[in-house]
Design a protein around this motif. Structure first.
Motif, PDB file in Angstrom:
ATOM      1  N   GLU A 198      34.104  66.829  45.142  1.00 15.53           N
ATOM      2  CA  GLU A 198      34.944  66.695  46.481  1.00 15.53           C
ATOM      3  C   GLU A 198      35.815  65.553  46.121  1.00 15.53           C
ATOM      4  N   ASP A 207      38.476  55.871  51.462  1.00 12.80           N
ATOM      5  CA  ASP A 207      37.230  56.310  52.046  1.00 12.80           C
ATOM      6  C   ASP A 207      36.122  55.950  51.293  1.00 12.80           C
ATOM      7  N   ALA A 211      32.696  55.191  53.334  1.00 12.37           N
ATOM      8  CA  ALA A 211      32.254  56.566  53.975  1.00 12.37           C
ATOM      9  C   ALA A 211      31.487  57.418  53.226  1.00 12.37           C
ATOM     10  N   SER A 212      32.070  57.563  51.922  1.00 14.98           N
ATOM     11  CA  SER A 212      31.698  58.230  50.826  1.00 14.98           C
ATOM     12  C   SER A 212      30.405  57.703  50.539  1.00 14.98           C
ATOM     13  N   GLU A 271      28.167  56.277  52.147  1.00 12.24           N
ATOM     14  CA  GLU A 271      27.440  56.448  53.337  1.00 12.24           C
ATOM     15  C   GLU A 271      26.734  57.773  53.298  1.00 12.24           C
ATOM     16  N   ARG A 272      27.670  58.752  52.921  1.00  7.51           N
ATOM     17  CA  ARG A 272      27.397  60.115  52.654  1.00  7.51           C
ATOM     18  C   ARG A 272      26.582  60.138  51.655  1.00  7.51           C
ATOM     19  N   MET A 273      26.674  59.736  50.447  1.00  7.19           N
ATOM     20  CA  MET A 273      25.737  59.995  49.291  1.00  7.19           C
ATOM     21  C   MET A 273      24.659  59.451  49.527  1.00  7.19           C
ATOM     22  N   GLU A 274      24.389  58.125  50.083  1.00  9.66           N
ATOM     23  CA  GLU A 274      23.067  57.936  50.500  1.00  9.66           C
ATOM     24  C   GLU A 274      22.459  59.013  51.173  1.00  9.66           C
ATOM     25  N   ARG A 275      22.978  59.676  52.058  1.00 10.17           N
ATOM     26  CA  ARG A 275      22.249  60.753  53.019  1.00 10.17           C
ATOM     27  C   ARG A 275      22.105  61.952  52.315  1.00 10.17           C
ATOM     28  N   ASP A 310      24.790  63.869  51.371  1.00 10.40           N
ATOM     29  CA  ASP A 310      25.605  64.710  51.984  1.00 10.40           C
ATOM     30  C   ASP A 310      26.793  64.830  51.254  1.00 10.40           C
ATOM     31  N   VAL A 311      26.790  65.289  50.055  1.00 10.09           N
ATOM     32  CA  VAL A 311      27.766  65.674  48.998  1.00 10.09           C
ATOM     33  C   VAL A 311      27.290  66.803  48.111  1.00 10.09           C
ATOM     34  N   PHE A 346      31.508  63.116  44.336  1.00  4.22           N
ATOM     35  CA  PHE A 346      32.658  62.550  44.779  1.00  4.22           C
ATOM     36  C   PHE A 346      33.486  62.197  43.732  1.00  4.22           C
TER      37      PHE A 346
END
Length: 352
Positions: free
Chosen positions: A316, A322, A325-326, A328-332, A334-335, A339
């Motif tokens: 992605e 960003d 925010a990326s 934070e998404r990576m910790e969840r 959510d990718v 990235f």
């Protein structure tokens, strides 16, 4: 060379725009304009000093793709305009037995990390690929093969080689039976490589929802590790298991899945392992092993293999602005699955 990038100034504040000077070219150096840089979980860990005290300011990034902009007087392998890549290390002693075996990543005297390290000559901090330029010793620059998408190639320099290397070290090929634990940034590359090498490849996952994705990536089978029945029926089913899970977990359930002389290879950052009986290791002559990234020669082999087989990570694209925010998404989780930063986005800060 004046360079713009993003840096962590300490462990507790977001990455921010940062201007610094790259060194003047030494005779053996290659200067690179960075076009893309992958975002690795270790970027977040080191920015936050999660693996011990980091060196600040810290410019992350060790999945670097770009174009040669200048070369030193002694450079023979590259010229201006060449498409190149840089991975996790940018120097080593080049003299110890490991370096002479083209295993620079295990240099006895210690490697120079692409970032969060110190230059072997000057002692200056090394700054990574979240920036628009980098200067690297020729021996640690990789040729990007024609036909390999520059925008998606970056994660091959860490997630790619970290999973390709153990598959090659343990001689995986047709007839091999390989299991892959986890289906994240590392795991999805392990599945692609194992399949491309001709092995029968099984994804071991806790989530039934990963089944269709595993097959799309090239897996031959999916084993639900939360199912006692499936686990019991898979005893002695694997010659090699690649464990990509990046957090503490119990290895014991996977040992019975190994055939005699089988190996469980840890490539995730598993710092603590719950205690377990060593009886399955002794009785099956099984092994638990670790594997770091690969050496420069093997990394080039991997890039060439990817070009031949059309293997690329699922990515992605993001802007550098960003990055938090990326993270934070990576910790969840959510990718899917990595990235990649389009470094052209740095211009927005410079023009602001």
């Amino acid at each position: 060379m004046k360079t713009s990038g993003y840096a962590a100034m300490d462990a507790n504040t977001p990455l921010q725009p940062f201007t610094f000077e790259r060194r003047q070219l030494r005779p053996e150096d290659v200067a690179i304009d960075i076009l893309y840089c992958g975002v690795c979980h270790s970027d977040l860990h080191q920015a936050r000093s999660a693996w011990g005290p980091s060196l600040y300011p810290l410019v992350p990034g060790h999945e670097i793709v770009g174009k040669v902009s200048a070369v030193g007087s002694g450079v023979t392998q590259y010229k201006v305009g060449d498409s190149v890549a840089v991975g996790t290390i940018i120097d080593s002693c080049m003299e110890c037995p490991q370096c002479r075996r083209n295993e620079e990543q295990m240099c006895y005297k210690g490697v120079t990390l692409t970032y969060n390290g110190k230059d072997r000559v000057s002692g200056d901090l090394t700054f990574g690929g979240y920036s628009n330029h980098i200067v690297v010793r020729e021996e640690f620059v990789l040729r990007l093969p024609d036909g390999l998408d520059m925008a998606r190639a970056g994660p091959l320099l860490c997630a790619g080689i970290t999973t390709y290397s153990p598959l090659r070290v343990w001689n995986v090929g047709p007839g091999s039976r390989v299991g892959v634990i986890g289906l994240g940034g590392l795991g999805h590359m392990a599945v692609k490589f194992s399949s491309a090498l001709g092995a029968h490849t099984t994804v071991l996952t806790r989530s039934e929802g990963k089944r269709s994705t595993a097959f799309e990536l090239g897996a031959d089978a999916v084993l639900l590790s939360t199912s006692p029945e499936q686990m019991a029926s898979s005893a002695y089913a694997f010659d090699l298991i690649i464990d990509t899970v990046p957090h503490e977990h119990d290895l014991r359930p996977y040992l019975d899945l190994l055939d005699a002389d089988g190996t469980l290879v840890i490539v995730g950052s598993l710092l603590d392992t719950p205690a377990f009986s060593n009886l399955p290791l002794i009785m099956g002559r099984r092994r638990i092993a670790g594997s770091p990234s690969g050496g420069i020669r093997q990394t080039q082999e991997m890039l060439d293999f990817c070009a031949r087989k059309n293997i690329l990570p699922e990515c992605e694209m993001i802007k550098i602005q960003d990055i938090e925010a990326s993270f934070e998404r990576m910790e969840r989780g959510d990718v899917r699955y990595r990235f990649v930063i389009d470094m052209a986005s740095l211009a927005a800060d410079q023009n602001a």
